[in-house]
Design a protein around this motif. Structure first.
Motif, short mmCIF file in Angstrom:
data_model
loop_
_atom_site.label_atom_id
_atom_site.label_comp_id
_atom_site.label_asym_id
_atom_site.label_seq_id
_atom_site.Cartn_x
_atom_site.Cartn_y
_atom_site.Cartn_z
N THR A 12 -10.98 -5.78 7.59
CA THR A 12 -10.58 -4.40 7.39
C THR A 12 -9.34 -4.14 8.22
N VAL A 13 -8.33 -3.55 7.59
CA VAL A 13 -7.05 -3.30 8.23
C VAL A 13 -6.82 -1.79 8.31
N ALA A 16 -4.63 5.26 6.61
CA ALA A 16 -5.44 4.62 5.56
C ALA A 16 -6.09 3.36 6.14
N GLU A 17 -7.14 2.95 5.48
CA GLU A 17 -7.81 1.70 5.82
C GLU A 17 -8.00 0.91 4.54
N THR A 65 -10.31 -2.93 -1.53
CA THR A 65 -10.26 -1.48 -1.71
C THR A 65 -9.54 -0.84 -0.53
N CYS A 66 -9.00 0.35 -0.75
CA CYS A 66 -8.36 1.15 0.30
C CYS A 66 -8.92 2.56 0.22
N TRP A 67 -8.94 3.26 1.38
CA TRP A 67 -9.44 4.61 1.42
C TRP A 67 -8.79 5.37 2.56
N VAL A 118 0.86 -1.18 0.00
CA VAL A 118 0.00 0.00 0.00
C VAL A 118 0.89 1.23 0.00
N SER A 119 0.60 2.17 -0.89
CA SER A 119 1.32 3.44 -0.95
C SER A 119 0.35 4.56 -0.67
N VAL A 120 0.75 5.47 0.23
CA VAL A 120 -0.07 6.62 0.58
C VAL A 120 0.87 7.75 1.00
#
Length: 159
Positions: A125-126, A107-108, A155-157, A99-101
């Motif tokens: 959910t992580v 992020a979740e 999905t990520c958000w 995951v890149s943010v």
């Protein structure tokens, strides 16, 4: 009469707007027809008012959508990739993801495990706390109801 031919009523030019037809209609007949077919001044105003109200409603809905989905909404550079998975048993799987943010952004992500008919048999959910690094690898243990055949990030958000 031309060439001995007698003129018949349907030979005359009696289409709408012709002088002969217009002379036959008096103003009270025209008013009665307008009333009968709904061509009144009140109806014109009502139709115009409804059209203006509908146009205003469309503008308001479009404006709300622009504000909701517009330039103020950013993705924070959020991106996710599936790296791999392991099916440990009929009731457990491990999903590896990257995951890149943007640094400093929480992020979740939801991780899912699917069976051979693409049914979701496990879901988790992580929450990823903010860090100074842009990319990170996550390993997620997921309990399943039946044996899975694949695991991936759904999905990520950014909350």
């Amino acid at each position: 009469m031309a060439h001995g031919r007698r003129e018949l009523p349907w030979d005359q030019d009696n289409h709408p707007g012709s002088p002969e037809l217009s002379e036959q209609l008096n103003p009270s007949t025209t008013a009665t027809l307008d009333d009968r077919y709904g061509r009144t001044a009140g109806r014109s105003r009502r139709t115009r008012t409804i059209a203006i109200a509908a146009a205003a409603a469309i503008v308001v809905v479009f404006g709300a959508w622009v504000i909701w989905a517009g330039p103020g909404q950013t993705s924070h550079g959020l991106d996710s990739d599936d790296v791999g998975y392991q099916i440990l048993s009929s009731h457990e799987a491990v999903v590896h993801s990257q995951v890149s943010v943007d640094p400093g952004t929480r992020a979740e992500c939801t991780v899912q495990v699917l069976d051979k008919s693409y049914t979701i048999v496990g879901w988790k959910t992580v929450t990823l706390p903010p860090t100074t690094e842009r990319s990170r690898t996550i390993t997620t243990d997921v309990n399943t109801t039946t044996r899975g055949v694949t695991g991936l990030i759904h999905t990520c958000w950014v909350p």
